[in-house]
Design a protein around this motif. Structure first.
Motif, PDB file in Angstrom:
ATOM      1  N   GLN A 215       0.846  -1.090  -0.063  1.00 45.94           N
ATOM      2  CA  GLN A 215       0.048   0.039  -0.015  1.00 45.94           C
ATOM      3  C   GLN A 215       1.007   1.189   0.039  1.00 45.94           C
ATOM      4  N   GLY A 216       0.337   2.502  -0.175  1.00 49.47           N
ATOM      5  CA  GLY A 216       0.850   3.558  -0.128  1.00 49.47           C
ATOM      6  C   GLY A 216       2.397   3.729  -0.864  1.00 49.47           C
ATOM      7  N   ILE A 217       3.201   4.660  -0.260  1.00 48.93           N
ATOM      8  CA  ILE A 217       4.571   4.962  -0.787  1.00 48.93           C
ATOM      9  C   ILE A 217       5.442   3.736  -0.813  1.00 48.93           C
ATOM     10  N   GLU A 218       5.189   2.923  -0.055  1.00 48.87           N
ATOM     11  CA  GLU A 218       5.863   1.208  -0.114  1.00 48.87           C
ATOM     12  C   GLU A 218       5.613   0.634  -1.223  1.00 48.87           C
ATOM     13  N   LYS A 219       4.452   0.638  -1.798  1.00 50.58           N
ATOM     14  CA  LYS A 219       3.885   0.143  -3.138  1.00 50.58           C
ATOM     15  C   LYS A 219       4.463   0.977  -4.258  1.00 50.58           C
ATOM     16  N   TYR A 220       3.925   2.363  -4.305  1.00 49.34           N
ATOM     17  CA  TYR A 220       4.297   2.943  -5.353  1.00 49.34           C
ATOM     18  C   TYR A 220       5.817   3.112  -5.800  1.00 49.34           C
ATOM     19  N   TYR A 221       6.729   3.224  -4.872  1.00 48.22           N
ATOM     20  CA  TYR A 221       7.805   3.460  -4.969  1.00 48.22           C
ATOM     21  C   TYR A 221       8.763   2.088  -4.739  1.00 48.22           C
ATOM     22  N   GLU A 222       8.124   0.877  -5.003  1.00 46.04           N
ATOM     23  CA  GLU A 222       8.725  -0.357  -4.653  1.00 46.04           C
ATOM     24  C   GLU A 222      10.144  -0.246  -5.367  1.00 46.04           C
ATOM     25  N   ASP A 223      10.099  -0.114  -6.803  1.00 43.28           N
ATOM     26  CA  ASP A 223      11.464  -0.206  -7.257  1.00 43.28           C
ATOM     27  C   ASP A 223      12.627   0.455  -6.875  1.00 43.28           C
ATOM     28  N   LEU A 224      12.218   1.569  -6.528  1.00 41.72           N
ATOM     29  CA  LEU A 224      13.365   2.476  -5.764  1.00 41.72           C
ATOM     30  C   LEU A 224      13.830   1.895  -4.485  1.00 41.72           C
ATOM     31  N   LEU A 225      12.681   1.328  -3.601  1.00 40.34           N
ATOM     32  CA  LEU A 225      12.892   0.999  -2.331  1.00 40.34           C
ATOM     33  C   LEU A 225      13.687  -0.371  -2.293  1.00 40.34           C
ATOM     34  N   HIS A 226      13.375  -1.240  -3.067  1.00 38.44           N
ATOM     35  CA  HIS A 226      13.546  -2.743  -2.835  1.00 38.44           C
ATOM     36  C   HIS A 226      15.362  -2.658  -3.150  1.00 38.44           C
ATOM     37  N   GLY A 227      15.842  -2.159  -4.136  1.00 43.33           N
ATOM     38  CA  GLY A 227      17.393  -2.494  -4.316  1.00 43.33           C
ATOM     39  C   GLY A 227      17.651  -3.533  -5.216  1.00 43.33           C
ATOM     40  N   ILE A 228      18.791  -3.968  -5.415  1.00 41.12           N
ATOM     41  CA  ILE A 228      19.204  -5.050  -6.408  1.00 41.12           C
ATOM     42  C   ILE A 228      19.885  -6.079  -5.530  1.00 41.12           C
ATOM     43  N   SER A 229      19.415  -7.356  -5.693  1.00 39.06           N
ATOM     44  CA  SER A 229      19.676  -8.598  -4.972  1.00 39.06           C
ATOM     45  C   SER A 229      21.274  -8.994  -5.500  1.00 39.06           C
ATOM     46  N   GLY A 230      22.091  -9.503  -4.349  1.00 35.80           N
ATOM     47  CA  GLY A 230      23.274  -9.835  -4.526  1.00 35.80           C
ATOM     48  C   GLY A 230      23.220 -11.501  -4.533  1.00 35.80           C
ATOM     49  N   TYR A 231      24.525 -12.291  -4.574  1.00 35.54           N
ATOM     50  CA  TYR A 231      24.462 -13.570  -4.395  1.00 35.54           C
ATOM     51  C   TYR A 231      25.832 -14.050  -3.823  1.00 35.54           C
ATOM     52  N   ARG A 232      25.833 -15.361  -3.342  1.00 32.57           N
ATOM     53  CA  ARG A 232      27.271 -15.978  -3.019  1.00 32.57           C
ATOM     54  C   ARG A 232      27.139 -17.177  -3.920  1.00 32.57           C
ATOM     55  N   GLU A 233      28.409 -17.397  -4.318  1.00 38.44           N
ATOM     56  CA  GLU A 233      28.828 -18.453  -5.211  1.00 38.44           C
ATOM     57  C   GLU A 233      29.305 -19.437  -4.325  1.00 38.44           C
ATOM     58  N   VAL A 234      28.642 -20.540  -3.964  1.00 38.27           N
ATOM     59  CA  VAL A 234      29.372 -21.717  -2.948  1.00 38.27           C
ATOM     60  C   VAL A 234      29.400 -23.014  -3.692  1.00 38.27           C
ATOM     61  N   GLU A 235      30.553 -23.780  -3.015  1.00 41.15           N
ATOM     62  CA  GLU A 235      30.807 -25.137  -3.716  1.00 41.15           C
ATOM     63  C   GLU A 235      30.104 -25.905  -2.663  1.00 41.15           C
ATOM     64  N   VAL A 236      29.406 -27.081  -3.436  1.00 43.73           N
ATOM     65  CA  VAL A 236      28.602 -28.036  -2.444  1.00 43.73           C
ATOM     66  C   VAL A 236      29.024 -29.407  -2.742  1.00 43.73           C
ATOM     67  N   ASP A 237      28.431 -30.326  -1.866  1.00 41.38           N
ATOM     68  CA  ASP A 237      28.868 -31.694  -2.001  1.00 41.38           C
ATOM     69  C   ASP A 237      27.538 -32.219  -2.924  1.00 41.38           C
ATOM     70  N   SER A 238      27.836 -33.607  -2.985  1.00 47.90           N
ATOM     71  CA  SER A 238      26.736 -34.292  -3.667  1.00 47.90           C
ATOM     72  C   SER A 238      25.372 -34.199  -2.925  1.00 47.90           C
ATOM     73  N   HIS A 239      25.181 -33.895  -1.683  1.00 45.09           N
ATOM     74  CA  HIS A 239      23.942 -33.614  -1.196  1.00 45.09           C
ATOM     75  C   HIS A 239      23.507 -32.239  -1.091  1.00 45.09           C
ATOM     76  N   SER A 240      24.175 -31.333  -1.618  1.00 40.15           N
ATOM     77  CA  SER A 240      24.059 -30.025  -1.814  1.00 40.15           C
ATOM     78  C   SER A 240      24.217 -29.366  -0.337  1.00 40.15           C
ATOM     79  N   ARG A 241      25.238 -29.832   0.392  1.00 38.62           N
ATOM     80  CA  ARG A 241      25.736 -29.080   1.497  1.00 38.62           C
ATOM     81  C   ARG A 241      26.611 -28.189   1.204  1.00 38.62           C
ATOM     82  N   GLU A 242      26.810 -26.889   1.691  1.00 37.32           N
ATOM     83  CA  GLU A 242      27.720 -25.876   1.305  1.00 37.32           C
ATOM     84  C   GLU A 242      29.277 -26.480   1.902  1.00 37.32           C
TER      85      GLU A 242
END
Length: 660
Positions: A215-242
């Motif tokens: 609602q309100g400003i939170e919704k109207y300016y969602e693109d400005l307020l949200h930001g851009i996601s980052g990520y971590r590149e991790v090595e995992v084993d055969s069971h997907s454990r980091e």
């Protein structure tokens, strides 16, 4: 006689033939082996050389995983840089099933230790959830833990090897219900949100985000307020454990937003509307900046952030006072006499009246050939008047006559220019259009033709005409600016905390919404409004007595239900929801106005009773704090002062009701 069968003689071996046959077979087998080797070698070259990048990517996908990281949401400030929407750490309790000796027993022990609000069904759902996910992935047991609960768990952590506390940033609104209809709130992303994000090509940016503006400003300016996601590149084993982190790209935080709102004026509006249904909007008519926008009653948005319970939401939905409605932008009200100065502009520009027009206002107005009487608010009439006195005393008969001579087509065209029946352009999505009626509208809506009596009622802002309070404020802002288009807005500027992107502003609109033949017409209408406050017969004279600034304004009393021809209005005989609404619009100072306020108070009688004093109090507060900075501590102290006054007011009201 015995006959002896002779034994057949063996053919001599042809060693040369057999040798040749063996050599042929050996050659064929050798060629076949060579061909197979070539095929194998070719396939090996194909896989290792030509398909190298393809299979390297597949191998890395099995070995390397990208873990998205959510950006921190931008903060929201008022014009004095006081935080109105903050990010605060939220502590949640999680448990990893494979590290727990007995999952259910651990959850029940944690419930008892931390006094968690968990029922047996909740524990069943948690344990059931672990059946459908990998055992090394954490499961959330409880959220929003208190500091005491976090400390208690820290001391007893050794007892629960699979449990841990995770801290996440969660939206928090420190002034709770004061800014709800302006700022809005964030809540958990639902399926509809996901569909919209996917359609806009933004779904990947929300891979690690749980909440979105609703609602309100939170919704109207969602693109400005949200930001851009980052990520971590991790090595995992055969069971997907980091196993380890190979690379990390930090998220880009959202932009901080500074609003045009002054929190002190917002608190003042909330205080003035305590225990009332209504709304206040205050703006700078020069550039459209909203200084205060409050709708009463309101509600606390923080439960929506944590996940509102069904009972809490049901109470809001079923509340007869409708707190979920923003009465500034969504409430549809008959504008009543507040539109009479706008009618003056239309009449002057269409040459239906002049500055020297003389009109005799009797106790009623009648259409030619009709016996129906459109009565004036003063039962004996007002006598002779010009256009200035007509606005000052709010003579209904003058505007009945003007509307009848103008006709609905001309009224509709001019009021559209003033923004009636149109979106104001304010930067929130929750806005209604109101209704500026026309002949075609009535035909479509009621399957009936427009009649002259419909036009007469429109002349005093009644009948089929409905407007939002913001539309009314914008129309009068256009009047103060000689017809220049005014776009109300809440954003002052948005700034990138990293300093990379430029600051975002809303530029003022310089277009002319309503050109007129003579610029003096604007001054004539404003002069009539100044007489409302300062003239000898002004309807707002009492409420604005002894102001240190010059005010111009217009009152309005909107009927909710019709009154019979010869009957008199008796509020005590009507249901509360059928009593009149009071409206008041005012601006100051007279020359080059810098502030405009519009007030609606529902079902509390004429404008002079509550609406006009509320407008006066808002203007007094504006001029008291104008150009004076404010700190967060001062604002908190002001809120506590208002709360104490409201509690005292409630006590006095209870005492009076007991006496009755």
């Amino acid at each position: 006689m015995f006959f002896l069968r002779s034994r057949p003689q063996r053919q001599p071996r042809n060693n040369d033939f057999e040798l040749r046959l063996f050599k042929k077979r050996l050659v064929v087998a050798f060629i076949f082996m060579i061909l197979l080797s070539l095929v194998l070698l070719g396939n090996l070259v194909y896989l290792q050389v030509y398909c190298y990048s393809k299979y390297q990517t597949r191998a890395n996908d099995n070995r390397i995983k990208l873990v998205p990281q959510a950006p921190s949401r931008g903060l929201i400030y008022d014009r004095n840089h006081i935080v109105l929407a903050d990010n605060r750490p939220l502590f949640s309790l999680e448990i990893i099933p494979e590290n727990s000796r007995n999952l259910r027993n651990d959850i029940e022990d944690l419930k008892e230790l931390l006094n968690l609000e968990l029922e047996s069904d909740d524990i069943d759902r948690i344990t059931e959830r672990t059946r459908f996910q990998r055992k090394f992935l954490p499961v959330t047991i409880a959220e929003n833990l208190t500091e005491i609960q976090v400390a208690t768990f820290a001391v007893n952590k050794y007892r629960f090897p699979g449990a841990r506390i995770e801290a996440k940033l969660k939206r928090y609104y420190p002034f709770s219900e004061t800014f709800t209809h302006t700022i809005g709130y964030v809540a958990r992303i639902n399926q509809q949100d996901l569909s919209q994000l996917e359609a806009r090509g933004k779904i990947n940016n929300y891979a690690a985000t749980n909440d979105i503006g609703k609602q309100g400003i939170e919704k109207y300016y969602e693109d400005l307020l949200h930001g851009i996601s980052g990520y971590r590149e991790v090595e995992v084993d055969s069971h997907s454990r980091e196993i380890r982190t190979l690379n990390q790209v930090s998220p880009t935080p959202g932009n901080d937003i500074t609003l045009t709102i002054d929190a002190r004026l917002q608190l003042k509006a909330q205080h003035l509307l305590h225990r009332k249904r209504g709304a206040v909007v205050m703006m700078n008519p020069r550039n459209g900046e909203i200084l205060a926008m409050f709708s009463s009653p309101t509600y606390d948005p923080n439960p929506f952030v944590r996940g509102i319970k069904s009972r809490e939401y049901r109470d809001l939905i079923n509340n007869p006072d409708r707190p979920l409605i923003n009465r500034v932008t969504q409430g549809g009200y008959a504008p009543a006499s507040t539109v009479k100065p706008l009618m003056i502009i239309m009449g002057l520009n269409e040459e239906l009246i002049t500055s020297s027009t003389r009109f005799f206002g009797g106790p009623f107005f009648q259409l030619p050939g009709s016996t129906h009487k459109f009565r004036d608010w003063r039962k004996w009439g007002h006598g002779w008047m010009d256009i200035f006195r007509a606005v000052e005393i709010s003579a209904d008969t003058f505007f009945y006559d003007l509307a009848f001579r103008a006709g609905i087509d001309r009224i509709n065209r001019y009021m559209n220019k003033f923004g009636m029946g149109r979106h104001t352009g304010i930067d929130i999505y929750e806005e209604s259009l109101g209704n500026m009626p026309s002949k075609s509208w009535k035909k479509k809506r009621f399957k009936k033709d427009w009649v002259p009596g419909d036009t007469v009622s429109i002349g005093i802002g009644q009948g089929y005409w409905t407007a939002t309070l913001l539309q009314l404020a914008r129309a009068h802002a256009i009047l103060t600016q000689n017809g220049r288009n005014i776009r109300p807005h809440l954003l002052r500027f948005a700034s990138d905390p990293t300093g990379i992107n430029p600051t975002t502003y809303i530029e003022p609109d310089e277009n002319i919404a309503l050109p007129v033949r003579d610029s003096k017409y604007w001054d004539y209408a404003r002069t009539g409004m100044c007489l409302v406050i300062n003239g000898p017969e002004g309807t707002g004279k009492k409420a604005f007595a002894h102001t240190p600034y010059t005010v111009c304004g217009k009152s309005g009393t909107a009927q909710i239900v019709g009154i019979k021809q010869d009957a008199r209005y008796n509020a005590s005989a009507l249901k509360e929801t059928h009593r009149d609404n009071g409206l008041f619009v005012a601006f100051a100072n007279k020359d080059n106005p810098e502030v405009l306020v519009a007030v609606i108070v529902e079902n509390m009688g004429g404008a002079g009773r509550v609406a006009a004093p509320t407008a006066r109090a808002m203007l007094d507060e504006y001029f008291r704090i104008r150009n004076t900075p404010c700190t967060a501590d001062e604002l908190v102290a002001l809120k506590e002062q208002y709360r104490a006054e409201e509690e005292q007011e409630d006590l006095e009201r209870q005492k009076e009701s007991k006496k009755r």
